[in-house]
Design a protein around this motif. Structure first.
Motif, PDB file in Angstrom:
ATOM      1  N   LEU A  16       0.835  -1.193   0.000  1.00  0.00           N
ATOM      2  CA  LEU A  16       0.000   0.000   0.000  1.00  0.00           C
ATOM      3  C   LEU A  16       0.872   1.246   0.000  1.00  0.00           C
ATOM      4  O   LEU A  16       1.828   1.354   0.775  1.00  0.00           O
ATOM      5  CB  LEU A  16      -0.904   0.027   1.236  1.00  0.00           C
ATOM      6  N   THR A  17       0.531   2.194  -0.855  1.00  0.00           N
ATOM      7  CA  THR A  17       1.223   3.478  -0.838  1.00  0.00           C
ATOM      8  C   THR A  17       0.685   4.319   0.329  1.00  0.00           C
ATOM      9  O   THR A  17      -0.359   4.018   0.907  1.00  0.00           O
ATOM     10  CB  THR A  17       0.988   4.240  -2.144  1.00  0.00           C
ATOM     11  N   GLU A  18       1.403   5.378   0.655  1.00  0.00           N
ATOM     12  CA  GLU A  18       0.941   6.269   1.722  1.00  0.00           C
ATOM     13  C   GLU A  18      -0.396   6.903   1.344  1.00  0.00           C
ATOM     14  O   GLU A  18      -1.259   7.114   2.199  1.00  0.00           O
ATOM     15  CB  GLU A  18       1.984   7.343   2.015  1.00  0.00           C
ATOM     16  N   ALA A  19      -0.567   7.198   0.068  1.00  0.00           N
ATOM     17  CA  ALA A  19      -1.837   7.772  -0.386  1.00  0.00           C
ATOM     18  C   ALA A  19      -2.981   6.776  -0.187  1.00  0.00           C
ATOM     19  O   ALA A  19      -4.078   7.147   0.247  1.00  0.00           O
ATOM     20  CB  ALA A  19      -1.735   8.185  -1.854  1.00  0.00           C
ATOM     21  N   GLU A  20      -2.734   5.523  -0.499  1.00  0.00           N
ATOM     22  CA  GLU A  20      -3.775   4.499  -0.325  1.00  0.00           C
ATOM     23  C   GLU A  20      -4.128   4.317   1.143  1.00  0.00           C
ATOM     24  O   GLU A  20      -5.301   4.158   1.503  1.00  0.00           O
ATOM     25  CB  GLU A  20      -3.325   3.189  -0.956  1.00  0.00           C
ATOM     26  N   LYS A  21      -3.125   4.369   2.015  1.00  0.00           N
ATOM     27  CA  LYS A  21      -3.396   4.275   3.446  1.00  0.00           C
ATOM     28  C   LYS A  21      -4.242   5.463   3.906  1.00  0.00           C
ATOM     29  O   LYS A  21      -5.161   5.317   4.718  1.00  0.00           O
ATOM     30  CB  LYS A  21      -2.085   4.232   4.229  1.00  0.00           C
ATOM     31  N   SER A  22      -3.944   6.636   3.387  1.00  0.00           N
ATOM     32  CA  SER A  22      -4.720   7.823   3.732  1.00  0.00           C
ATOM     33  C   SER A  22      -6.177   7.667   3.303  1.00  0.00           C
ATOM     34  O   SER A  22      -7.091   8.139   3.983  1.00  0.00           O
ATOM     35  CB  SER A  22      -4.111   9.069   3.083  1.00  0.00           C
ATOM     36  N   GLY A  23      -6.385   6.998   2.167  1.00  0.00           N
ATOM     37  CA  GLY A  23      -7.747   6.762   1.703  1.00  0.00           C
ATOM     38  C   GLY A  23      -8.533   5.904   2.671  1.00  0.00           C
ATOM     39  O   GLY A  23      -9.702   6.194   2.981  1.00  0.00           O
ATOM     40  N   TYR A  24      -7.916   4.829   3.159  1.00  0.00           N
ATOM     41  CA  TYR A  24      -8.573   3.978   4.154  1.00  0.00           C
ATOM     42  C   TYR A  24      -8.934   4.795   5.395  1.00  0.00           C
ATOM     43  O   TYR A  24     -10.045   4.698   5.927  1.00  0.00           O
ATOM     44  CB  TYR A  24      -7.646   2.827   4.556  1.00  0.00           C
ATOM     45  N   LEU A  25      -7.980   5.591   5.868  1.00  0.00           N
ATOM     46  CA  LEU A  25      -8.199   6.353   7.095  1.00  0.00           C
ATOM     47  C   LEU A  25      -9.262   7.434   6.903  1.00  0.00           C
ATOM     48  O   LEU A  25     -10.109   7.656   7.783  1.00  0.00           O
ATOM     49  CB  LEU A  25      -6.891   6.982   7.560  1.00  0.00           C
ATOM     50  N   GLY A  26      -9.233   8.122   5.772  1.00  0.00           N
ATOM     51  CA  GLY A  26     -10.215   9.172   5.520  1.00  0.00           C
ATOM     52  C   GLY A  26     -11.633   8.646   5.482  1.00  0.00           C
ATOM     53  O   GLY A  26     -12.556   9.259   6.042  1.00  0.00           O
ATOM     54  N   PHE A  27     -11.796   7.496   4.839  1.00  0.00           N
ATOM     55  CA  PHE A  27     -13.129   6.894   4.774  1.00  0.00           C
ATOM     56  C   PHE A  27     -13.568   6.422   6.157  1.00  0.00           C
ATOM     57  O   PHE A  27     -14.677   6.715   6.608  1.00  0.00           O
ATOM     58  CB  PHE A  27     -13.133   5.720   3.793  1.00  0.00           C
ATOM     59  N   ALA A  28     -12.690   5.692   6.854  1.00  0.00           N
ATOM     60  CA  ALA A  28     -13.057   5.110   8.145  1.00  0.00           C
ATOM     61  C   ALA A  28     -13.367   6.188   9.179  1.00  0.00           C
ATOM     62  O   ALA A  28     -14.337   6.080   9.945  1.00  0.00           O
ATOM     63  CB  ALA A  28     -11.937   4.207   8.648  1.00  0.00           C
ATOM     64  N   ASP A  81      -6.940  13.460   5.575  1.00  0.00           N
ATOM     65  CA  ASP A  81      -6.525  12.175   5.004  1.00  0.00           C
ATOM     66  C   ASP A  81      -7.042  12.019   3.580  1.00  0.00           C
ATOM     67  O   ASP A  81      -6.314  11.560   2.690  1.00  0.00           O
ATOM     68  CB  ASP A  81      -7.045  11.017   5.860  1.00  0.00           C
ATOM     69  N   LEU A  82      -8.282  12.416   3.354  1.00  0.00           N
ATOM     70  CA  LEU A  82      -8.853  12.304   2.012  1.00  0.00           C
ATOM     71  C   LEU A  82      -8.094  13.182   1.027  1.00  0.00           C
ATOM     72  O   LEU A  82      -7.895  12.813  -0.133  1.00  0.00           O
ATOM     73  CB  LEU A  82     -10.336  12.689   2.036  1.00  0.00           C
ATOM     74  N   GLY A  83      -7.644  14.337   1.500  1.00  0.00           N
ATOM     75  CA  GLY A  83      -6.870  15.224   0.640  1.00  0.00           C
ATOM     76  C   GLY A  83      -5.530  14.650   0.244  1.00  0.00           C
ATOM     77  O   GLY A  83      -4.936  15.050  -0.770  1.00  0.00           O
ATOM     78  N   ALA A  84      -5.029  13.698   1.056  1.00  0.00           N
ATOM     79  CA  ALA A  84      -3.727  13.069   0.768  1.00  0.00           C
ATOM     80  C   ALA A  84      -3.881  11.711   0.103  1.00  0.00           C
ATOM     81  O   ALA A  84      -2.892  10.997  -0.080  1.00  0.00           O
ATOM     82  CB  ALA A  84      -2.933  12.925   2.069  1.00  0.00           C
ATOM     83  N   ALA A  85      -5.120  11.357  -0.265  1.00  0.00           N
ATOM     84  CA  ALA A  85      -5.401   9.990  -0.714  1.00  0.00           C
ATOM     85  C   ALA A  85      -5.294   9.777  -2.218  1.00  0.00           C
ATOM     86  O   ALA A  85      -5.535   8.662  -2.699  1.00  0.00           O
ATOM     87  CB  ALA A  85      -6.801   9.580  -0.242  1.00  0.00           C
ATOM     88  N   GLY A  86      -4.940  10.814  -2.948  1.00  0.00           N
ATOM     89  CA  GLY A  86      -4.793  10.623  -4.389  1.00  0.00           C
ATOM     90  C   GLY A  86      -6.113  10.628  -5.129  1.00  0.00           C
ATOM     91  O   GLY A  86      -7.129  11.146  -4.642  1.00  0.00           O
ATOM     92  N   ASP A  87      -6.123   9.992  -6.288  1.00  0.00           N
ATOM     93  CA  ASP A  87      -7.275  10.059  -7.179  1.00  0.00           C
ATOM     94  C   ASP A  87      -8.311   8.973  -6.941  1.00  0.00           C
ATOM     95  O   ASP A  87      -9.441   9.089  -7.419  1.00  0.00           O
ATOM     96  CB  ASP A  87      -6.815   9.967  -8.643  1.00  0.00           C
TER      97      ASP A  87
END
Length: 318
Positions: A16-28, A81-87
């Motif tokens: 997992l990239t850091e952006a992908e991890k941020s996506g998990y955290l932003g959603f959760a 976190d969502l802002g750092a989560a990429g596309d």
């Protein structure tokens, strides 16, 4: 749940990239904040626990105001976190999140929930700020929002709020709501006349039809609600903007533009009516009347009935 996810993401060997991890955290974090606010709506001044990282050693109850602040901060953290989560999210969401299934689009839901929390806090400036980054669309009041998924299929949960019209176990509209809605209003479709039914000295003759099948999703939040939040947030500072938001909802539902008084109290009465009609069946009326200190205006149908201010704290939590 978020603490466990944070720990899991720190320890995972998955690529997992850091952006992908941020996506998990932003959603959760967004969903945890949403669920905490639902619990708080029920418990109100009883407060809720926000520190639940250790199920065997839960944190203390915090007050209503402290819980709102915690939820607001959690939503802000999630949005960062969502802002750092990429596309894109690394995970897939159900069709109930269509249009809100990327970090950027999901962020508009996060900001919508933040606007609701700021409204509860009485911070109208912050409310309007969050609305500007939400999915609010004044030109399309009846457009959708993200929803909780339900399906009448094996392994899925069916919509628990749907009843077949005319059945004895129906969900019955209160006669005061039936009397409030204009038959020409599109929102009148949320009820349907039926044979009168009585139980425990309560009587009604209209089924609630907010949902039309066991497969209907239940919205977490609607665009219509966001517009009405905007109306309320502008009362007292820009009553013209409040009227414009009221009219957006009225005209979208086939009702003539608002022609009443424009004092703060008159506009709040109109907003209360529009929220009653637009958010019918979605769990807002009691919470609204409580935060406006108008619980005594909720009709009582039996001598010994009363309107609770909050639900009792579960025995298992004491």
């Amino acid at each position: 749940a978020v603490n466990l996810l944070t720990e899991a993401l720190a320890n995972t060997t998955a690529p997992l990239t850091e952006a992908e991890k941020s996506g998990y955290l932003g959603f959760a974090k967004t969903m945890q904040a949403y669920e905490l606010h639902l619990a708080l709506n029920l418990q109100y001044q009883n407060g809720i626990r926000v520190d639940v990282s250790d199920p065997n050693n839960l944190g203390a109850f915090v007050s209503y105001d402290e819980a709102l602040s915690y939820i607001a901060n959690l939503l802000d953290d999630a949005n960062s976190d969502l802002g750092a989560a990429g596309d894109a999210f690394r995970f897939n969401l159900t069709t109930a999140f269509a249009g809100f299934d990327t970090p950027d689009s999901f962020s508009t839901f996060n900001r919508g929930v933040a606007a609701r929390i700021a409204l509860y806090q009485g911070d109208m400036s912050a409310t309007n700020g969050f609305l500007s980054s939400s999915f609010m669309d004044m030109d399309n009041p009846l457009s959708g929002g993200p929803s909780r998924y339900y399906a009448n299929a094996a392994g899925d949960q069916a919509n628990p709020l749907f009843r077949v019209p005319g059945n004895s176990d129906g969900i019955i509209a209160h006669p005061s709501w039936v009397a409030t809605v204009d038959p020409s209003d599109a929102r009148a479709s949320k009820i349907a006349a039926r044979e009168e039914i009585s139980l425990d000295d309560l009587t009604g003759d209209h089924d609630v039809l907010v949902f039309s099948s066991l497969d209907d999703n239940v919205p977490f939040m609607t665009n219509e609600e966001l517009i009405l939040i905007s109306a309320e947030a502008n009362v007292g500072s820009d009553n013209g903007a409040a009227v414009a938001a009221i009219d957006a909802v009225r005209t979208a539902n086939g009702v003539a533009a608002y022609g009443g008084g424009t004092s703060d109290s008159e506009l709040m009465d109109e907003i209360a009516t529009q929220r009653q009609l637009s958010l019918f069946g979605l769990g807002h009326r009691w919470v609204d009347m409580r935060r406006w200190d108008r619980l005594d205006e909720i009709p009582l149908d039996r001598t010994d009935d009363n309107v609770w201010v909050q639900f009792p704290r579960p025995v298992s939590e004491n």
